[in-house]
Enzyme design. Sequence first.
Site, PDB file in Angstrom:
ATOM      1  N   HIS A 104       0.862  -1.198   0.000  1.00  0.00           N
ATOM      2  CA  HIS A 104       0.000   0.000   0.000  1.00  0.00           C
ATOM      3  C   HIS A 104       0.888   1.235   0.000  1.00  0.00           C
ATOM      4  O   HIS A 104       1.457   1.613   1.027  1.00  0.00           O
ATOM      5  CB  HIS A 104      -0.966  -0.055   1.189  1.00  0.00           C
ATOM      6  N   ARG A 211      -8.303  -5.342   2.478  1.00  0.00           N
ATOM      7  CA  ARG A 211      -7.697  -6.453   3.222  1.00  0.00           C
ATOM      8  C   ARG A 211      -8.678  -7.112   4.187  1.00  0.00           C
ATOM      9  O   ARG A 211      -8.379  -8.166   4.747  1.00  0.00           O
ATOM     10  CB  ARG A 211      -6.460  -5.968   3.981  1.00  0.00           C
TER      11      ARG A 211
HETATM   12  C1  LIG Z   1      -6.941 -10.541  -2.579  1.00  0.00           C
HETATM   13  C2  LIG Z   1      -5.655  -9.925  -3.045  1.00  0.00           C
HETATM   14  C3  LIG Z   1      -4.785 -10.658  -3.815  1.00  0.00           C
HETATM   15  C4  LIG Z   1      -3.585 -10.102  -4.264  1.00  0.00           C
HETATM   16  N1  LIG Z   1      -2.730 -10.857  -5.013  1.00  0.00           N
HETATM   17  C5  LIG Z   1      -1.576 -10.337  -5.471  1.00  0.00           C
HETATM   18  C6  LIG Z   1      -0.664 -11.097  -6.269  1.00  0.00           C
HETATM   19  O1  LIG Z   1      -0.898 -12.254  -6.549  1.00  0.00           O
HETATM   20  N2  LIG Z   1       0.474 -10.504  -6.692  1.00  0.00           N
HETATM   21  C7  LIG Z   1       0.772  -9.205  -6.397  1.00  0.00           C
HETATM   22  O2  LIG Z   1       1.812  -8.704  -6.820  1.00  0.00           O
HETATM   23  N3  LIG Z   1      -0.049  -8.462  -5.628  1.00  0.00           N
HETATM   24  C8  LIG Z   1      -1.205  -8.979  -5.155  1.00  0.00           C
HETATM   25  N4  LIG Z   1      -2.031  -8.225  -4.379  1.00  0.00           N
HETATM   26  C9  LIG Z   1      -1.633  -6.850  -4.036  1.00  0.00           C
HETATM   27  C10 LIG Z   1      -2.335  -5.820  -4.944  1.00  0.00           C
HETATM   28  O3  LIG Z   1      -2.037  -6.045  -6.283  1.00  0.00           O
HETATM   29  C11 LIG Z   1      -1.911  -4.382  -4.548  1.00  0.00           C
HETATM   30  O4  LIG Z   1      -0.534  -4.209  -4.813  1.00  0.00           O
HETATM   31  C12 LIG Z   1      -2.155  -4.058  -3.114  1.00  0.00           C
HETATM   32  O5  LIG Z   1      -3.405  -4.541  -2.695  1.00  0.00           O
HETATM   33  C13 LIG Z   1      -2.065  -2.557  -2.892  1.00  0.00           C
HETATM   34  O6  LIG Z   1      -3.291  -1.962  -3.264  1.00  0.00           O
HETATM   35  P1  LIG Z   1      -3.437  -0.714  -4.238  1.00  0.00           P
HETATM   36  O7  LIG Z   1      -2.881  -1.024  -5.566  1.00  0.00           O
HETATM   37  O8  LIG Z   1      -4.861  -0.298  -4.183  1.00  0.00           O
HETATM   38  O9  LIG Z   1      -2.415   0.341  -3.670  1.00  0.00           O
HETATM   39  P2  LIG Z   1      -2.442   1.538  -2.577  1.00  0.00           P
HETATM   40  O10 LIG Z   1      -1.038   1.987  -2.465  1.00  0.00           O
HETATM   41  O11 LIG Z   1      -3.151   1.120  -1.331  1.00  0.00           O
HETATM   42  O12 LIG Z   1      -3.172   2.672  -3.313  1.00  0.00           O
HETATM   43  C14 LIG Z   1      -4.472   3.122  -3.027  1.00  0.00           C
HETATM   44  C15 LIG Z   1      -5.095   3.603  -4.318  1.00  0.00           C
HETATM   45  O13 LIG Z   1      -4.380   4.734  -4.816  1.00  0.00           O
HETATM   46  C16 LIG Z   1      -4.374   4.667  -6.240  1.00  0.00           C
HETATM   47  N5  LIG Z   1      -2.979   4.525  -6.701  1.00  0.00           N
HETATM   48  C17 LIG Z   1      -1.895   4.185  -5.935  1.00  0.00           C
HETATM   49  N6  LIG Z   1      -0.787   4.189  -6.670  1.00  0.00           N
HETATM   50  C18 LIG Z   1      -1.161   4.526  -7.929  1.00  0.00           C
HETATM   51  C19 LIG Z   1      -0.467   4.665  -9.130  1.00  0.00           C
HETATM   52  N7  LIG Z   1       0.857   4.466  -9.221  1.00  0.00           N
HETATM   53  N8  LIG Z   1      -1.150   5.013 -10.213  1.00  0.00           N
HETATM   54  C20 LIG Z   1      -2.486   5.226 -10.171  1.00  0.00           C
HETATM   55  N9  LIG Z   1      -3.229   5.094  -9.036  1.00  0.00           N
HETATM   56  C21 LIG Z   1      -2.557   4.760  -7.928  1.00  0.00           C
HETATM   57  C22 LIG Z   1      -5.204   3.461  -6.651  1.00  0.00           C
HETATM   58  O14 LIG Z   1      -6.534   3.864  -6.837  1.00  0.00           O
HETATM   59  C23 LIG Z   1      -5.072   2.569  -5.430  1.00  0.00           C
HETATM   60  O15 LIG Z   1      -6.122   1.629  -5.298  1.00  0.00           O
HETATM   61  C24 LIG Z   1      -3.243  -8.760  -3.918  1.00  0.00           C
HETATM   62  C25 LIG Z   1      -4.128  -8.024  -3.127  1.00  0.00           C
HETATM   63  C26 LIG Z   1      -5.325  -8.580  -2.690  1.00  0.00           C
HETATM   64  C27 LIG Z   1      -6.249  -7.762  -1.821  1.00  0.00           C
END
Ligand SMILES: Cc1cc2nc3c(=O)[nH]c(=O)nc-3n(C[C@H](O)[C@H](O)[C@H](O)COP(=O)(O)OP(=O)(O)OC[C@H]3O[C@@H](n4cnc5c(N)ncnc54)[C@H](O)[C@@H]3O)c2cc1C
Length: 261
Positions: A104, A211
Amino acid sequence: MRIITEPEIYIVGRQTIDSEAVQRFLADHETSWQTDGERGSELIVELAGRACYMSFGSHQFRKTNADYINNLVGQGHGSVLEHAVWDLLITGVSRSFTHELVRHRAGTAFSQLSQRYVDESVADFVEPGIIASDPQLHQAWLSAIESAHASYKTLVEKLAAKVQAEHPDLGRTARMKMAREAARSVLPNATETKLMFSANARALRWIMTLRGGEGAEPEIRRFAVKLARVMREEAPVLFGDMEIVRLPDGSEGVRAGHQKV
Ligand SMILES: Cc1cc2nc3c(=O)[nH]c(=O)nc-3n(C[C@H](O)[C@H](O)[C@H](O)COP(=O)(O)OP(=O)(O)OC[C@H]3O[C@@H](n4cnc5c(N)ncnc54)[C@H](O)[C@@H]3O)c2cc1C
């Protein structure tokens, strides 16, 4: 060595509002602000929202602090929630958990226990609930952990001796760092870790929602549920719609009244 199954969350930092500075700002702009808000975080969010429109003045006291913030959240004006920030110390979590939490990026900061500097020969381990509840699986898990931990301790000892022989000029801290950073490669994902986690209200709401969902891994989901409980008490206006729900598998999860803001 302790076996841990529950994360712990300590709120060690929270915001306060500087009333004197706010009054000076209001006086400088020949206006006033009345609110029934009580908590620093929630006052700051209301102040930030009102600053967008300079919507101060006695006639503005039609809305409570809760009404005001609920309206912001309902409209999806989530950026205002970024002004409210907390610092949490988190313990009793595994390295697999932190690998997921640190994904995150938006609105968060992390400072995690270093396995290069800190001696893990006294480490604790986090056991997944599904394993802990089955005596046979628990035994298999425990012997794997004990074996990996024993290998770590042997490697640290041998590596420290090797580094001392090969680099006699190095001080103890540098020597042990070289030994521990190599030896930690055999430590399991279950190794307990601690971290300082700072995040704003918008990020916290998103982390709890994502989460705390059905698809999330159980350790991080348990954390999300605990986080929702802790934050609902800490700032009920900002987190009151983070509902603890029973998921189809019987475990607890989090559902947001207002989806992603
Ligand atoms: C059930 C589940 C399974 C998963 N499985 C995998 C997996 O197999 N492999 C893997 O690598 N990861 C996995 N993840 C992790 C997932 O891909 C994300 O990296 C993680 O949940 C962080 O969430 P987020 O991308 O919303 O980022 P956060 O940093 O929490 O960002 C919050 C929000 O800000 C915005 N944001 C943040 N950064 C950017 C950006 N650079 N550009 C545009 N908008 C942005 C988006 O709207 C994002 O949703 C999994 C997550 C979950 C919940």
